[in-house]
Design an enzyme around this catalytic site. Structure first.
Site, mmCIF file in Angstrom:
data_model
loop_
_atom_site.group_PDB
_atom_site.id
_atom_site.type_symbol
_atom_site.label_atom_id
_atom_site.label_comp_id
_atom_site.label_asym_id
_atom_site.label_seq_id
_atom_site.Cartn_x
_atom_site.Cartn_y
_atom_site.Cartn_z
ATOM 1 N N THR A 19 52.221 -48.269 86.410
ATOM 2 C CA THR A 19 52.926 -49.531 86.260
ATOM 3 C C THR A 19 52.037 -50.603 85.930
ATOM 4 O OG1 THR A 19 52.454 -50.196 88.614
ATOM 5 C CG2 THR A 19 54.670 -49.156 88.178
ATOM 6 N N GLY A 20 52.393 -51.806 85.356
ATOM 7 C CA GLY A 20 51.441 -53.124 85.321
ATOM 8 C C GLY A 20 50.218 -52.834 84.597
ATOM 9 N N ASP A 67 49.059 -40.291 96.972
ATOM 10 C CA ASP A 67 49.026 -41.369 97.893
ATOM 11 C C ASP A 67 47.271 -41.593 97.966
ATOM 12 O OD1 ASP A 67 48.584 -43.209 100.060
ATOM 13 O OD2 ASP A 67 50.581 -42.917 101.078
ATOM 14 N N TYR A 149 38.727 -63.330 94.027
ATOM 15 C CA TYR A 149 38.313 -63.804 95.474
ATOM 16 C C TYR A 149 37.714 -62.754 96.058
ATOM 17 C CZ TYR A 149 42.912 -61.352 96.324
ATOM 18 O OH TYR A 149 44.206 -60.524 96.242
ATOM 19 N N ARG A 201 55.340 -60.434 94.441
ATOM 20 C CA ARG A 201 54.612 -60.425 96.126
ATOM 21 C C ARG A 201 53.812 -61.542 96.236
ATOM 22 N NH1 ARG A 201 55.081 -55.142 94.151
ATOM 23 N NH2 ARG A 201 56.035 -53.804 95.787
HETATM 24 C C1 HXC Z 1 54.064 -59.852 106.385
HETATM 25 C C2 HXC Z 1 54.612 -57.744 105.615
HETATM 26 C C3 HXC Z 1 54.840 -58.335 104.362
HETATM 27 C C4 HXC Z 1 55.081 -59.442 104.023
HETATM 28 C C5 HXC Z 1 55.243 -55.895 104.508
HETATM 29 N N1 HXC Z 1 54.572 -56.329 105.771
HETATM 30 N N2 HXC Z 1 55.175 -56.986 103.588
HETATM 31 N N3 HXC Z 1 54.090 -58.387 106.574
HETATM 32 N N4 HXC Z 1 54.748 -60.426 105.122
HETATM 33 N N5 HXC Z 1 55.387 -59.960 103.002
HETATM 34 C C6 HXC Z 1 54.325 -55.513 106.982
HETATM 35 C C7 HXC Z 1 55.447 -54.681 107.240
HETATM 36 O O1 HXC Z 1 56.331 -55.582 108.370
HETATM 37 C C8 HXC Z 1 54.809 -53.647 108.171
HETATM 38 O O2 HXC Z 1 53.952 -53.804 109.354
HETATM 39 C C9 HXC Z 1 53.537 -53.344 107.059
HETATM 40 O O3 HXC Z 1 53.558 -54.354 106.428
HETATM 41 C C10 HXC Z 1 53.862 -51.972 106.120
HETATM 42 O O4 HXC Z 1 54.957 -52.350 105.503
HETATM 43 P P1 HXC Z 1 55.809 -51.212 104.799
HETATM 44 O O5 HXC Z 1 56.692 -51.894 104.042
HETATM 45 O O6 HXC Z 1 56.136 -50.176 105.736
HETATM 46 O O7 HXC Z 1 54.631 -50.634 103.586
HETATM 47 P P2 HXC Z 1 54.727 -49.781 102.323
HETATM 48 O O8 HXC Z 1 56.029 -49.333 102.250
HETATM 49 O O9 HXC Z 1 53.682 -48.885 102.459
HETATM 50 O O10 HXC Z 1 54.380 -50.648 101.196
HETATM 51 C C11 HXC Z 1 53.237 -51.514 100.934
HETATM 52 C C12 HXC Z 1 53.317 -52.860 100.712
HETATM 53 C C13 HXC Z 1 54.060 -52.936 99.363
HETATM 54 C C14 HXC Z 1 51.971 -53.264 100.449
HETATM 55 C C15 HXC Z 1 53.658 -53.848 101.747
HETATM 56 O O11 HXC Z 1 54.246 -54.227 98.941
HETATM 57 C C16 HXC Z 1 53.739 -52.028 98.202
HETATM 58 O O12 HXC Z 1 54.347 -51.071 98.188
HETATM 59 N N6 HXC Z 1 52.975 -52.550 97.395
HETATM 60 C C17 HXC Z 1 52.194 -51.897 96.203
HETATM 61 C C18 HXC Z 1 52.240 -52.830 94.814
HETATM 62 C C19 HXC Z 1 51.492 -54.169 95.059
HETATM 63 O O13 HXC Z 1 51.402 -54.745 96.067
HETATM 64 N N7 HXC Z 1 51.067 -54.592 93.742
HETATM 65 C C20 HXC Z 1 50.574 -55.916 93.777
HETATM 66 C C21 HXC Z 1 49.201 -55.728 93.655
HETATM 67 S S1 HXC Z 1 48.612 -57.464 92.990
HETATM 68 P P3 HXC Z 1 55.073 -54.018 110.719
HETATM 69 O O14 HXC Z 1 54.050 -54.172 111.761
HETATM 70 O O15 HXC Z 1 56.165 -54.736 110.765
HETATM 71 O O16 HXC Z 1 55.241 -52.202 110.906
HETATM 72 C C22 HXC Z 1 47.339 -57.945 93.565
HETATM 73 C C23 HXC Z 1 46.584 -58.982 92.615
HETATM 74 C C24 HXC Z 1 45.951 -60.058 93.281
HETATM 75 O O17 HXC Z 1 46.427 -57.292 94.221
HETATM 76 C C25 HXC Z 1 45.385 -61.209 92.507
HETATM 77 C C26 HXC Z 1 46.176 -62.045 91.831
HETATM 78 C C27 HXC Z 1 45.814 -63.281 90.905
HETATM 79 P P1 NAP Z 2 51.204 -53.064 90.213
HETATM 80 O O1 NAP Z 2 51.930 -52.969 89.145
HETATM 81 O O2 NAP Z 2 52.041 -53.417 91.361
HETATM 82 O O3 NAP Z 2 50.245 -51.844 90.469
HETATM 83 C C1 NAP Z 2 49.874 -51.292 91.739
HETATM 84 C C2 NAP Z 2 49.864 -49.788 91.479
HETATM 85 O O4 NAP Z 2 49.295 -49.365 92.864
HETATM 86 C C3 NAP Z 2 51.346 -49.417 91.445
HETATM 87 O O5 NAP Z 2 51.442 -48.362 90.488
HETATM 88 C C4 NAP Z 2 51.514 -48.685 93.014
HETATM 89 O O6 NAP Z 2 52.381 -47.444 92.590
HETATM 90 C C5 NAP Z 2 50.209 -48.152 93.011
HETATM 91 N N1 NAP Z 2 49.743 -47.900 94.584
HETATM 92 C C6 NAP Z 2 50.326 -48.705 95.722
HETATM 93 N N2 NAP Z 2 49.991 -48.186 96.881
HETATM 94 C C7 NAP Z 2 49.384 -46.875 96.610
HETATM 95 C C8 NAP Z 2 49.004 -45.564 97.091
HETATM 96 N N3 NAP Z 2 49.164 -45.803 98.621
HETATM 97 N N4 NAP Z 2 48.737 -44.512 96.626
HETATM 98 C C9 NAP Z 2 48.618 -44.477 95.129
HETATM 99 N N5 NAP Z 2 49.197 -45.620 94.421
HETATM 100 C C10 NAP Z 2 49.441 -46.681 94.862
HETATM 101 O O7 NAP Z 2 50.217 -54.579 90.134
HETATM 102 P P2 NAP Z 2 48.929 -54.981 89.088
HETATM 103 O O8 NAP Z 2 49.215 -56.303 88.868
HETATM 104 O O9 NAP Z 2 49.224 -54.151 87.792
HETATM 105 O O10 NAP Z 2 47.754 -54.710 89.978
HETATM 106 C C11 NAP Z 2 46.815 -53.646 89.132
HETATM 107 C C12 NAP Z 2 45.421 -54.005 89.827
HETATM 108 O O11 NAP Z 2 45.076 -55.022 89.351
HETATM 109 C C13 NAP Z 2 45.433 -54.002 91.290
HETATM 110 O O12 NAP Z 2 44.162 -53.475 91.588
HETATM 111 C C14 NAP Z 2 45.465 -55.574 91.654
HETATM 112 O O13 NAP Z 2 44.634 -55.869 92.789
HETATM 113 C C15 NAP Z 2 44.691 -55.984 90.165
HETATM 114 N N6 NAP Z 2 44.608 -57.402 89.849
HETATM 115 C C16 NAP Z 2 45.989 -57.848 89.486
HETATM 116 C C17 NAP Z 2 46.077 -59.153 88.951
HETATM 117 C C18 NAP Z 2 47.301 -59.513 88.345
HETATM 118 O O14 NAP Z 2 47.369 -60.695 88.160
HETATM 119 N N7 NAP Z 2 48.211 -58.534 88.141
HETATM 120 C C19 NAP Z 2 44.877 -59.937 89.415
HETATM 121 C C20 NAP Z 2 44.012 -59.435 89.887
HETATM 122 C C21 NAP Z 2 43.829 -58.144 90.184
HETATM 123 P P3 NAP Z 2 53.434 -46.958 93.788
HETATM 124 O O15 NAP Z 2 54.037 -47.887 94.303
HETATM 125 O O16 NAP Z 2 54.190 -45.949 93.021
HETATM 126 O O17 NAP Z 2 52.475 -46.033 94.738
#
Ligand code: HXC
Ligand code: NAP
Length: 284
Positions: A19-20, A67, A149, A201
Site C-alpha cells: 500500500t501507499g 507481521d 518529527y 489516521r
Molecule cells: C486511541 C487507539 C486508536 C486511536 C487504536 N487505539 N486506535 N487509541 N486513539 N485512534 C488503541 C486500541 O484501543 C487498542 O488499545 C490498541 O490501540 C490497539 O488497537 P487495535 O485496533 O487492536 O490494533 P491493530 O488492529 O493492530 O491496528 C494497529 C493500528 C492501525 C496502528 C491501530 O491503525 C493500523 O493497522 N495501522 C497500520 C497503517 C497505518 O497506521 N498507517 C499510517 C502510517 S502514517 P486497547 O487498550 O483499547 O486494547 C505515518 C506518517 C507520519 O506513520 C507522518 C505524516 C506526515
Molecule cells: P500505509 O499505506 O498505511 O503503510 C503502512 C504499511 O505498513 C501498510 O502496508 C501496512 O499493511 C503495514 N503494516 C502495518 N503494521 C504492520 C505489521 N505489524 N507488520 C507488517 N506490516 C505492517 O501508510 P504510508 O503513508 O504509505 O506510510 C509508509 C511509511 O511512510 C511509514 O513508515 C510512515 O511512517 C512513513 N511516512 C509517511 C508519510 C506520509 O505522509 N504518508 C509521512 C512521513 C512518513 P497491513 O495493514 O497489511 O499490515
C-alpha cells in the site's frame, strides 16, 4: 530518474509494500529491474498489489504475509525470499502504524501497538537480514522510512515519534557498526505525501477542515509519490555506495518552516509591512 536497469539483479524487501508509499517505491524498483518482496499483515492486499505491480512493470514480485512484530514470521519471509530469488540485497523498513491522539487518552496497549510495529518491527527485520548478510559474507543495504518529527518530536503522535527516533538512532548506529560487513544504513524522512493509510489516521475530515497541512509547506503542495521513489531508488542503488548513516529529508521545507521563529510572518500582507516599517524606522 535513474538509468534503465539501475537496480537489475537486486532483490529488495519492502515491508508494508502493498500500500501507499511502500507500493510506490516497489513499483519504481521493479521498473529499474529489481525483484521485489512485499510483506505486511494482509495477504489479500499483498496478493492484489503483487499481481497489479507485475502487470504494470513486467517485474517479479513475491507477496508474503508477515507481521513484522513477530521474529519467526520474518525468518519465514526471509526463507521464502531465498527460495524464490536465491538472494536478498536490500531491506526497506517502511511498515508503520500511527494515529493522532492526546497522549493522556492512550492506553498502554495503544502506545505498545505503535512502537511494536515501528521500532520493534524495524529492528526485527534489520536483525534477521543483517545476520543473514554477515553469515553469507554478502553486502546489504538498509533504508529506513522515518519522519521529520523523529528528531524534533511532535505532540499528538508521541508513540510514533518515540519509535521513529529509535529507528533513526538504529540507522546511524549500524552505519558505523556494520559498514565493515559491507552493510549501509540510511533513512528518508518524508513530509506529507497523501496516502489512504496516513490521511485516514492523521488528517481525519474534521481536522482537515480546520487545519490545512499544505499551509505549513513552503513549496505550497504535498509530496508526489514518484519524488519519494526517486530518492529511495538512488539510496538503495550502487550510485549511493558512499552514502551511509544519512537521513534525507523530503518535505518541501516543512519542518524548517515550523522551526524558524519568524517564518509565519509570510502571512503578513504588504500594507501591514509598510505600516510596520514606518513605525519601526520612526523609533530610530
Ligand atoms: C486511541 C487507539 C486508536 C486511536 C487504536 N487505539 N486506535 N487509541 N486513539 N485512534 C488503541 C486500541 O484501543 C487498542 O488499545 C490498541 O490501540 C490497539 O488497537 P487495535 O485496533 O487492536 O490494533 P491493530 O488492529 O493492530 O491496528 C494497529 C493500528 C492501525 C496502528 C491501530 O491503525 C493500523 O493497522 N495501522 C497500520 C497503517 C497505518 O497506521 N498507517 C499510517 C502510517 S502514517 P486497547 O487498550 O483499547 O486494547 C505515518 C506518517 C507520519 O506513520 C507522518 C505524516 C506526515
Ligand atoms: P500505509 O499505506 O498505511 O503503510 C503502512 C504499511 O505498513 C501498510 O502496508 C501496512 O499493511 C503495514 N503494516 C502495518 N503494521 C504492520 C505489521 N505489524 N507488520 C507488517 N506490516 C505492517 O501508510 P504510508 O503513508 O504509505 O506510510 C509508509 C511509511 O511512510 C511509514 O513508515 C510512515 O511512517 C512513513 N511516512 C509517511 C508519510 C506520509 O505522509 N504518508 C509521512 C512521513 C512518513 P497491513 O495493514 O497489511 O499490515
Amino acid at each position: 530518474m535513474l538509468k534503465e536497469g539501475a537496480l537489475k539483479g537486486k532483490t529488495i524487501v519492502v515491508t508494508g509494500g502493498g500500500t501507499g508509499l511502500g507500493r510506490s517505491m516497489t513499483k519504481y524498483f521493479l521498473e529499474l529491474g529489481a525483484n521485489a518482496v512485499i510483506c505486511s499483515r494482509k495477504q489479500e492486499v499483498l496478493e492484489k498489489a503483487a499481481e497489479e505491480l507485475m502487470q504494470e512493470t513486467g517485474g517479479q514480485v513475491l507477496a508474503v504475509a508477515c507481521d513484522v512484530r513477530k521474529y519467526n514470521e520474518i525468518e519465514a519471509m526471509l526463507q521464502a525470499t531465498l527460495d524464490k530469488f536465491g538472494r536478498v540485497d536490500v531491506l526497506v523498513n517502511n511498515a508503520a502504524g500511527n494515529f493522532v491522539s492526546p497522549t493522556e487518552r492512550l492506553s498502554h496497549k495503544a502506545f505498545d501497538v505503535i512502537t511494536d510495529i515501528v521500532l520493534k518491527g524495524s529492528y526485527n527485520c534489520t536483525l534477521a537480514l543483517g545476520k543473514h548478510w554477515i553469515e553469507q559474507k554478502q553486502e546489504g543495504t538498509i533504508l529506513n522510512i522515518v519522519t521529520t518529527y523523529a528528531w524534533t518530536g511532535s505532540g499528538y503522535v508521541v508513540p510514533s515519534a518515540c519509535a521513529k527516533a529509535g529507528v533513526l538512532a538504529m540507522t546511524r548506529s549500524l552505519a558505523s557498526e556494520w559498514a565493515k560487513y559491507g552493510i549501509r544504513s540510511n533513512a528518508i524522512a518524508p513530509g506529507p505525501f497523501p496516502t489512504e493509510g496516513a490521511w485516514t489516521r492523521l488528517f481525519p475530515k474534521q481536522l482537515a477542515d480546520k487545519l490545512d497541512p499544505v499551509k505549513r509547506i513552503p513549496v505550497g503542495r504535498f509530496g508526489e509519490h514518484q519524488e519519494l521513489a526517486n530518492l529511495a531508488a538512488y539510496l538503495v542503488s550502487d550510485y549511493a555506495a558512499f552514502v551511509n548513516g544519512e537521513v534525507v529529508t523530503i518535505d518541501g521545507g516543512e519542518w524548517l518552516y515550523g522551526a524558524g521563529e519568524f517564518n509565519a510572518f509570510d502571512q503578513i500582507p504588504q500594507e501591514m509591512w509598510d505600516a510596520m516599517e514606518k513605525q519601526m524606522r520612526g523609533k530610530g
